[in-house]
Write a protein that holds these residues in place. Structure first.
Motif, PDB file in Angstrom:
ATOM      1  N   ASP A 277       0.816  -1.222   0.000  1.00 49.64           N
ATOM      2  CA  ASP A 277       0.000   0.000   0.000  1.00 49.64           C
ATOM      3  C   ASP A 277       0.846   1.267   0.000  1.00 49.64           C
ATOM      4  OD1 ASP A 277       1.053  -0.349   2.489  1.00 49.64           O
ATOM      5  OD2 ASP A 277      -0.793   0.182   3.567  1.00 49.64           O
ATOM      6  N   MET A 278       2.137   1.158  -0.322  1.00 49.20           N
ATOM      7  CA  MET A 278       3.028   2.319  -0.333  1.00 49.20           C
ATOM      8  C   MET A 278       2.629   3.301  -1.428  1.00 49.20           C
ATOM      9  SD  MET A 278       5.795   4.213  -1.343  1.00 49.20           S
ATOM     10  CE  MET A 278       6.304   3.272  -2.759  1.00 49.20           C
ATOM     11  N   ASN A 279       2.478   4.573  -1.062  1.00 48.98           N
ATOM     12  CA  ASN A 279       2.127   5.631  -1.997  1.00 48.98           C
ATOM     13  C   ASN A 279       3.392   6.430  -2.303  1.00 48.98           C
ATOM     14  OD1 ASN A 279       1.282   8.161  -3.153  1.00 48.98           O
ATOM     15  ND2 ASN A 279      -0.800   7.704  -2.472  1.00 48.98           N
ATOM     16  N   PHE A 280       3.964   6.210  -3.494  1.00 51.78           N
ATOM     17  CA  PHE A 280       5.249   6.845  -3.813  1.00 51.78           C
ATOM     18  C   PHE A 280       5.110   8.357  -3.912  1.00 51.78           C
ATOM     19  CE2 PHE A 280       8.557   8.376  -6.711  1.00 51.78           C
ATOM     20  CZ  PHE A 280       9.691   7.902  -6.059  1.00 51.78           C
ATOM     21  N   LYS A 281       4.022   8.847  -4.456  1.00 46.99           N
ATOM     22  CA  LYS A 281       3.818  10.295  -4.592  1.00 46.99           C
ATOM     23  C   LYS A 281       3.861  10.958  -3.215  1.00 46.99           C
ATOM     24  CE  LYS A 281       0.661  13.763  -6.477  1.00 46.99           C
ATOM     25  NZ  LYS A 281      -0.630  13.990  -7.195  1.00 46.99           N
ATOM     26  N   GLN A 282       3.217  10.331  -2.235  1.00 45.16           N
ATOM     27  CA  GLN A 282       3.247  10.886  -0.888  1.00 45.16           C
ATOM     28  C   GLN A 282       4.655  10.862  -0.313  1.00 45.16           C
ATOM     29  OE1 GLN A 282       0.400   8.811   1.529  1.00 45.16           O
ATOM     30  NE2 GLN A 282      -1.393   9.790   0.550  1.00 45.16           N
ATOM     31  N   LYS A 283       5.425   9.854  -0.679  1.00 46.43           N
ATOM     32  CA  LYS A 283       6.815   9.742  -0.213  1.00 46.43           C
ATOM     33  C   LYS A 283       7.637  10.935  -0.710  1.00 46.43           C
ATOM     34  CE  LYS A 283      10.615   6.349  -0.144  1.00 46.43           C
ATOM     35  NZ  LYS A 283      10.563   6.053   1.302  1.00 46.43           N
ATOM     36  N   VAL A 284       7.466  11.286  -1.992  1.00 47.60           N
ATOM     37  CA  VAL A 284       8.176  12.430  -2.569  1.00 47.60           C
ATOM     38  C   VAL A 284       7.723  13.727  -1.905  1.00 47.60           C
ATOM     39  CG1 VAL A 284       8.485  13.822  -4.657  1.00 47.60           C
ATOM     40  CG2 VAL A 284       8.608  11.323  -4.790  1.00 47.60           C
ATOM     41  N   GLU A 285       6.423  13.886  -1.758  1.00 47.84           N
ATOM     42  CA  GLU A 285       5.890  15.103  -1.158  1.00 47.84           C
ATOM     43  C   GLU A 285       6.337  15.263   0.290  1.00 47.84           C
ATOM     44  OE1 GLU A 285       1.706  14.742  -1.865  1.00 47.84           O
ATOM     45  OE2 GLU A 285       1.845  15.592  -3.898  1.00 47.84           O
TER      46      GLU A 285
END
Length: 321
Positions: A277-285
């Motif tokens: 369920d990892m959200n990469f976009k949120q990781k960058v933000e």
């Protein structure tokens, strides 16, 4: 394209019958541009002002023990002045006819033993050791020349280079100025750059359409422990639209996909488990928010800001190359 070689050029270039006939067919217009050579073919403009030539050589502060690399010597107006002060000169020239003229100019003189001419493409040539680089740079290789020099090892002491003025002013641009760019940041990360002088187009034969400037580049020694491809990769994203926010630039088409692919590769190599369920976009933000650069603009970010942002991404396993 002539092949770059380290062999000394010791004989005059004899044009083929085909070359001769095509030259005659070109009419008097080519001769009007340059009475000797069609130098524009290689983006070259011969520096004819002796005072300017001497000032460029003096700026390098040559020592009697120096080995000098000259790029684009043309007919040798800079070369003969360099030979007066340096131990040895390696001149890289694309046009065999120019090389022949330069050879004639020193033939039978003591300076002949100190000069080696490499005929071919500087970008592809195998470069020798050199302490100093001096160049009246053919415009089309300006950027490749700078980065080829900065990646050369061992490091040279100084380079004195003439460029199209717009390119030169971008090299020395400061954060917040109109010309601060990816080029400025990349070059200034690895070197100290100074604007030495402006050179009018009337100092050249044939005169170019634009003005020129001379810069002095001194490599940072030791160089910063930053992989160029990573730093440049970040720069490609945020300087693409330098006045947009950093957050907006990371939302540009294809950016997140490219970074996520790089991140998955990094995770695989380093045996890092990727949660379903990892959200990469949120990781960058999250990285942008934690560093405080989300609403910043590349046009006003200095080298320290860029390095801080790059380091934060690396700590999160996000890479740009």
């Amino acid at each position: 394209m002539p092949r770059a070689t380290s062999d000394r050029f010791t004989r005059a270039h004899q044009p083929s019958a085909k070359t001769k006939s095509s030259s005659e067919a070109s009419g008097s217009s080519a001769g009007a541009r340059n009475p000797i050579f069609n130098t524009e073919r290689f983006g070259q403009h011969i520096l004819k002002n002796p005072q300017t030539a001497q000032s460029i050589v003096d700026t390098a502060n040559l020592r009697p023990t120096d080995k000098v690399l000259e790029v684009g010597p043309g007919t040798g107006n800079l070369t003969v002045r360099i030979l007066e002060k340096a131990k040895h000169v390696t001149a890289v020239e694309m046009d065999p006819r120019m090389a022949a003229e330069l050879t004639k100019r020193v033939q039978g003189k003591p300076e002949q033993r100190k000069l080696e001419i490499m005929i071919g493409d500087f970008v592809k040539a195998t470069l020798p050791y050199f302490d100093v680089c001096i160049s009246n740079t053919p415009y089309q290789i300006s950027s490749p020349l700078v980065f080829r020099l900065l990646s050369h090892r061992p490091l040279f002491r100084v380079a004195v280079l003439m460029f199209q003025r717009e390119f030169a002013t971008r090299l020395v641009a400061t954060p917040g100025s109109a010309l601060w760019s990816r080029l400025s940041a990349n070059v200034q990360l690895y070197s100290k750059v100074d604007l030495v002088m402006h050179v009018s187009k009337n100092n050249f034969r044939p005169p170019p359409k634009v003005e020129s400037s001379v810069v002095r580049i001194v490599p940072r020694d030791p160089p910063p422990p930053v992989e160029f491809a990573e730093f440049d990769g970040l720069g490609r994203i945020i300087f693409g639209r330098r006045n947009k926010t950093i957050h907006a630039n990371f939302q540009a088409k294809g950016v997140m996909e490219m970074l996520e692919s790089n991140w998955k590769t990094w995770a695989s190599v380093n045996n890092v488990m990727i949660e379903d369920d990892m959200n990469f976009k949120q990781k960058v933000e999250q990285v942008l928010e934690e560093t405080g650069f989300s609403e910043s603009r590349a046009a006003k970010m200095d080298l320290n800001d860029l390095l801080k942002l790059l380091s934060a991404f690396h700590e999160a396993g996000i890479h740009f190359a």
